[in-house]
Write an enzyme that holds these catalytic residues in place. Structure first.
Site, PDB file in Angstrom:
ATOM      1  N   ASP A   8      -8.446   8.570  -6.084  1.00  0.00           N
ATOM      2  CA  ASP A   8      -9.848   8.562  -5.582  1.00  0.00           C
ATOM      3  C   ASP A   8     -10.415  10.045  -5.267  1.00  0.00           C
ATOM      4  OD1 ASP A   8      -9.028   9.264  -3.183  1.00  0.00           O
ATOM      5  OD2 ASP A   8      -9.910   7.438  -2.028  1.00  0.00           O
ATOM      6  N   HIS A   9     -11.532  10.330  -4.713  1.00  0.00           N
ATOM      7  CA  HIS A   9     -12.037  11.628  -4.556  1.00  0.00           C
ATOM      8  C   HIS A   9     -11.286  12.307  -3.327  1.00  0.00           C
ATOM      9  CE1 HIS A   9     -13.345   8.827  -1.267  1.00  0.00           C
ATOM     10  NE2 HIS A   9     -13.475   9.966  -0.455  1.00  0.00           N
ATOM     11  N   CYS A  65      -4.574   8.916  -2.986  1.00  0.00           N
ATOM     12  CA  CYS A  65      -5.779   8.798  -2.443  1.00  0.00           C
ATOM     13  C   CYS A  65      -5.621   9.752  -1.146  1.00  0.00           C
ATOM     14  CB  CYS A  65      -6.097   7.226  -2.081  1.00  0.00           C
ATOM     15  SG  CYS A  65      -5.175   6.483  -1.035  1.00  0.00           S
ATOM     16  N   GLY A  66      -6.439   9.570   0.046  1.00  0.00           N
ATOM     17  CA  GLY A  66      -6.123  10.603   1.196  1.00  0.00           C
ATOM     18  C   GLY A  66      -4.830  10.191   1.718  1.00  0.00           C
ATOM     19  N   THR A  67      -4.451   8.919   1.952  1.00  0.00           N
ATOM     20  CA  THR A  67      -3.293   8.818   2.810  1.00  0.00           C
ATOM     21  C   THR A  67      -2.362   7.981   1.720  1.00  0.00           C
ATOM     22  OG1 THR A  67      -4.109   6.859   3.327  1.00  0.00           O
ATOM     23  CG2 THR A  67      -4.516   8.270   4.980  1.00  0.00           C
ATOM     24  N   GLY A  68      -2.895   7.723   0.743  1.00  0.00           N
ATOM     25  CA  GLY A  68      -1.759   6.603  -0.047  1.00  0.00           C
ATOM     26  C   GLY A  68      -1.814   5.153   0.275  1.00  0.00           C
ATOM     27  N   ILE A  69      -2.433   4.830   1.462  1.00  0.00           N
ATOM     28  CA  ILE A  69      -2.208   3.699   1.913  1.00  0.00           C
ATOM     29  C   ILE A  69      -3.154   2.525   1.256  1.00  0.00           C
ATOM     30  CG2 ILE A  69      -2.666   2.243   4.070  1.00  0.00           C
ATOM     31  CD1 ILE A  69      -1.949   4.582   5.630  1.00  0.00           C
ATOM     32  N   GLY A  70      -4.437   3.136   1.126  1.00  0.00           N
ATOM     33  CA  GLY A  70      -5.514   2.156   0.597  1.00  0.00           C
ATOM     34  C   GLY A  70      -4.968   1.860  -0.874  1.00  0.00           C
ATOM     35  N   MET A  71      -4.412   2.935  -1.617  1.00  0.00           N
ATOM     36  CA  MET A  71      -3.883   2.370  -2.823  1.00  0.00           C
ATOM     37  C   MET A  71      -2.712   1.452  -2.999  1.00  0.00           C
ATOM     38  SD  MET A  71      -5.466   4.256  -5.477  1.00  0.00           S
ATOM     39  CE  MET A  71      -6.546   5.657  -5.878  1.00  0.00           C
ATOM     40  N   HIS A  98      16.621   0.429  -5.248  1.00  0.00           N
ATOM     41  CA  HIS A  98      16.483  -1.000  -4.451  1.00  0.00           C
ATOM     42  C   HIS A  98      15.388  -1.773  -4.858  1.00  0.00           C
ATOM     43  CE1 HIS A  98      19.156   0.281  -0.988  1.00  0.00           C
ATOM     44  NE2 HIS A  98      19.399   1.004  -2.209  1.00  0.00           N
ATOM     45  N   ARG A 133      22.271  -8.136  -5.469  1.00  0.00           N
ATOM     46  CA  ARG A 133      21.288  -8.358  -4.162  1.00  0.00           C
ATOM     47  C   ARG A 133      20.087  -8.049  -4.504  1.00  0.00           C
ATOM     48  NH1 ARG A 133      24.466  -3.827  -2.896  1.00  0.00           N
ATOM     49  NH2 ARG A 133      23.346  -2.221  -1.793  1.00  0.00           N
ATOM     50  N   HIS A 134      19.833  -6.736  -5.171  1.00  0.00           N
ATOM     51  CA  HIS A 134      18.320  -6.292  -5.106  1.00  0.00           C
ATOM     52  C   HIS A 134      17.595  -7.087  -6.261  1.00  0.00           C
ATOM     53  CE1 HIS A 134      19.629  -2.908  -2.772  1.00  0.00           C
ATOM     54  NE2 HIS A 134      20.495  -2.375  -3.434  1.00  0.00           N
ATOM     55  N   ARG A 137      16.631 -10.275  -4.329  1.00  0.00           N
ATOM     56  CA  ARG A 137      15.482  -9.915  -3.413  1.00  0.00           C
ATOM     57  C   ARG A 137      14.089  -9.749  -4.167  1.00  0.00           C
ATOM     58  NH1 ARG A 137      19.388  -5.737  -0.287  1.00  0.00           N
ATOM     59  NH2 ARG A 137      20.527  -7.509   0.953  1.00  0.00           N
TER      60      ARG A 137
HETATM   61  C1  RB5 Z   1     -11.048   8.230   1.738  1.00  0.00           C
HETATM   62  O1  RB5 Z   1     -11.838   8.984   2.868  1.00  0.00           O
HETATM   63  C2  RB5 Z   1      -9.884   7.612   2.216  1.00  0.00           C
HETATM   64  O2  RB5 Z   1      -9.931   6.451   3.034  1.00  0.00           O
HETATM   65  C3  RB5 Z   1      -8.743   7.077   1.272  1.00  0.00           C
HETATM   66  O3  RB5 Z   1      -8.525   8.104   0.257  1.00  0.00           O
HETATM   67  C4  RB5 Z   1      -7.548   6.467   1.636  1.00  0.00           C
HETATM   68  O4  RB5 Z   1      -6.820   7.520   2.378  1.00  0.00           O
HETATM   69  C5  RB5 Z   1      -7.656   5.142   1.846  1.00  0.00           C
HETATM   70  O5  RB5 Z   1      -6.549   4.536   2.177  1.00  0.00           O
END
Ligand code: RB5
Length: 152
Positions: A8-9, A65-71, A98, A133-134, A137
């Protein structure tokens, strides 16, 4: 290998920096965007990459993405995708050995380009250990995809 990459941006700069590096390792890269810093929605790019991996037109996918979490959250909604959020070298190796992950996610606001390159290199070069085992799982994870599948 054929690698699909998307961002993303908030991840586009790291994505663009990684493309040349991945190519220098001998891989073919498919850049699925985004290609601007205007605000976009990370699920759109997660799904574009994951669709290619599930279809087999890419061997593996990389998402930023910014954190990688949303992706990571979006990618793991796609049946057949095992996406790991990785910001350290130990996890990059372990998640291939694993979890047999087929998508890697990182956060541009979390990790610098040098560490990100090392993560990508290790993740691309590490094979699944194929231990029983992997496999067992991962089979249980795949069973969850069927148990909770939503049929519209
Ligand atoms: C964008 O501001 C940010 O929320 C996105 O890149 C990402 O970090 C979401 O998980």
């Amino acid at each position: 290998m054929k690698i699909a990459i998307g961002a993303d941006h908030a991840g586009v700069r790291l994505k663009d920096e990684l493309i040349g590096f991945i190519e220098s390792l001998g891989h073919q890269v498919s850049d699925l965007g985004c290609n601007c810093t205007d605000s976009v929605d990370y699920p759109d790019y997660a799904i574009a990459v994951c669709d290619q991996v599930v279809a087999g037109s890419a061997d593996k996918g990389i998402l930023v993405c910014g954190t990688g979490i949303g992706m990571t959250i979006a990618a793991n909604k796609v049946p057949g995708i095992r996406c790991a959020l990785v910001h350290d070298l130990f996890s990059a190796k372990a998640t291939r050995e694993h979890n047999d992950t087929n998508v890697l996610a990182m956060g541009e606001r979390v990790v610098g380009p040098g560490v990100a390159q090392e993560i990508v290199k290790i993740w691309l070069e590490t094979e699944f250990s194929n231990g029983e085992r992997h496999r067992n799982r991962i089979g249980k994870v795949q069973a969850l995809e069927h148990k909770y599948a939503i049929h519209p």
